[in-house]
Design a protein around this motif. Structure first.
Motif, PDB file in Angstrom:
ATOM      1  N   GLY A   2       7.740  10.286   3.302  1.00  0.00           N
ATOM      2  CA  GLY A   2       8.136  11.194   2.081  1.00  0.00           C
ATOM      3  C   GLY A   2       7.504  10.707   0.749  1.00  0.00           C
ATOM      4  O   GLY A   2       6.911   9.650   0.812  1.00  0.00           O
ATOM      5  N   THR A   3       7.699  11.115  -0.288  1.00  0.00           N
ATOM      6  CA  THR A   3       7.388  10.882  -1.558  1.00  0.00           C
ATOM      7  C   THR A   3       8.326  10.931  -2.631  1.00  0.00           C
ATOM      8  O   THR A   3       8.936  12.108  -2.853  1.00  0.00           O
ATOM      9  CB  THR A   3       6.112  11.474  -1.966  1.00  0.00           C
ATOM     10  OG1 THR A   3       5.049  11.359  -0.950  1.00  0.00           O
ATOM     11  CG2 THR A   3       5.395  11.243  -3.378  1.00  0.00           C
ATOM     12  N   GLN A  24       4.598   4.486  -8.393  1.00  0.00           N
ATOM     13  CA  GLN A  24       5.520   3.825  -7.191  1.00  0.00           C
ATOM     14  C   GLN A  24       6.317   4.816  -6.437  1.00  0.00           C
ATOM     15  O   GLN A  24       7.218   5.570  -7.002  1.00  0.00           O
ATOM     16  CB  GLN A  24       6.582   2.733  -8.004  1.00  0.00           C
ATOM     17  CG  GLN A  24       5.833   1.722  -8.545  1.00  0.00           C
ATOM     18  CD  GLN A  24       5.311   2.107  -9.965  1.00  0.00           C
ATOM     19  OE1 GLN A  24       5.824   2.744 -10.659  1.00  0.00           O
ATOM     20  NE2 GLN A  24       4.145   1.391 -10.119  1.00  0.00           N
ATOM     21  N   ASN A  25       6.134   4.950  -5.190  1.00  0.00           N
ATOM     22  CA  ASN A  25       6.789   5.614  -4.007  1.00  0.00           C
ATOM     23  C   ASN A  25       8.092   4.954  -3.492  1.00  0.00           C
ATOM     24  O   ASN A  25       7.737   4.299  -2.800  1.00  0.00           O
ATOM     25  CB  ASN A  25       5.416   6.015  -2.967  1.00  0.00           C
ATOM     26  CG  ASN A  25       6.192   7.335  -2.012  1.00  0.00           C
ATOM     27  OD1 ASN A  25       7.417   7.538  -2.299  1.00  0.00           O
ATOM     28  ND2 ASN A  25       5.360   7.502  -0.882  1.00  0.00           N
ATOM     29  N   GLY A  62       0.744  -1.312  -0.122  1.00  0.00           N
ATOM     30  CA  GLY A  62       0.196   0.075   0.190  1.00  0.00           C
ATOM     31  C   GLY A  62       0.854   1.444  -0.086  1.00  0.00           C
ATOM     32  O   GLY A  62       0.488   2.385  -0.515  1.00  0.00           O
ATOM     33  N   SER A  63       2.092   1.066   0.456  1.00  0.00           N
ATOM     34  CA  SER A  63       2.891   2.580   0.616  1.00  0.00           C
ATOM     35  C   SER A  63       3.763   2.653  -0.733  1.00  0.00           C
ATOM     36  O   SER A  63       3.763   3.746  -1.079  1.00  0.00           O
ATOM     37  CB  SER A  63       3.924   2.187   1.687  1.00  0.00           C
ATOM     38  OG  SER A  63       3.222   2.216   3.115  1.00  0.00           O
ATOM     39  N   ILE A  64       4.143   1.576  -1.104  1.00  0.00           N
ATOM     40  CA  ILE A  64       4.904   1.888  -2.643  1.00  0.00           C
ATOM     41  C   ILE A  64       3.837   1.993  -3.725  1.00  0.00           C
ATOM     42  O   ILE A  64       4.194   2.995  -4.647  1.00  0.00           O
ATOM     43  CB  ILE A  64       5.761   0.641  -2.718  1.00  0.00           C
ATOM     44  CG1 ILE A  64       6.968   0.471  -1.595  1.00  0.00           C
ATOM     45  CG2 ILE A  64       6.489   0.581  -3.971  1.00  0.00           C
ATOM     46  CD1 ILE A  64       7.847  -0.533  -1.552  1.00  0.00           C
TER      47      ILE A  64
END
Length: 267
Positions: free
Chosen positions: A112-113, A60-61, A52-54
């Motif tokens: 962060g992003t 793609q984060n 969920g984060s990436i």
């Protein structure tokens, strides 16, 4: 879910860590059923949070926090799978404890992003995957070098404790250490080559620090592999060179990004 999943993963990793440490010197040894059950729960929950984060709607984060968490997850999975076949009792609390610390960092640090369009750039994806896998293998080789040193120390001093029966034979542990080192070094070389060939900004100011340190680390690992094969280097020499290479590689992977995203980002 951004709080619940890391909290659950951290709890599972802490249970796995405690299950080993609290019975490390017990004659019967740790409860591996409890250890691996808790570790597998932590790995699965950790993976769900990573997904969920990436993988976001924007792309793609690969922020520093997400990359650190991903590498922690990969190392945890690799050591757990290895431990199911080869005794690695000394490594388990280190790896699971670090994974729990990583989850605590996620809970306390705002993410962060840094979006990377990997879908439209398969060569960049291949470069990143090679770099990640190489880093995981080389860090595992570093961990195994410390286990080899411990086993060697116990054998020299004939100091056998309860934990000794859950350690692999010295030659087996050493063979695995250098096998990981060799494969990791080859993959690191491929990652550096693919980065130089397929990325346009390989020598840019933003990437120079990372690529220079990673290249020096590669040379250290390559010399060690050669020295082990040709001159029989092992013991303190191998441990020192592996540790130096791992520190250089870690500084290359995370040093400049830590300065940009954490130190400068907080100003």
């Amino acid at each position: 879910m951004s709080v619940l999943l890391p909290a659950l993963a951290m709890s599972a990793y802490l249970i796995a860590t405690a299950a080993v440490l609290l019975r490390l010197f017990h004659p019967a040894g740790p409860s591996f059923k409890l250890t691996f059950s808790a570790a597998i729960v932590g790995i699965i929950v950790h993976m769900l949070h990573l997904a969920g984060s990436i993988f976001t709607e924007q792309g793609q984060n690969f922020s520093l926090l997400n990359v650190s968490s991903l590498l922690s997850w990969m190392i945890t999975v690799a050591v757990t799978l290895t431990a199911l076949r080869t005794p690695t009792i000394l490594l388990l609390p280190v790896v699971y404890g670090f994974a729990a610390l990583m989850q605590l960092t996620i809970l306390l640090t705002p993410s962060g992003t840094q979006l990377l369009p990997l879908d439209a750039n398969p060569s960049l994806l291949a470069h990143i995957l090679l770099a990640f896998i190489a880093y995981v293998l080389l860090i595992m080789a570093t961990l195994y070098s410390f286990q080899v040193s411990y086993i060697s120390y116990k054998l020299k001093h004939k100091n056998f404790t309860a934990v000794s029966q859950f350690l692999p034979p010295l030659l087996q542990a050493e063979a695995l250490q250098f096998r990981l080192l060799l494969v990791g070094t080859l993959l690191l070389g491929l990652a550096l080559f693919s980065g130089a060939v397929f990325t346009d900004n390989w020598l840019s100011k933003a990437n120079l620090h990372k690529n220079l340190l990673s290249s020096v680390a590669f040379m250290v690992f390559a010399v060690l592999c050669w020295g082990h094969a040709r001159l029989g280097w092992r013991g303190r020499t191998a441990i020192s060179m592996t540790l130096v290479g791992s520190i250089l590689l870690t500084l290359g992977y995370f040093g400049s990004r830590f300065v940009r995203e954490v130190l400068l980002g907080s100003l």
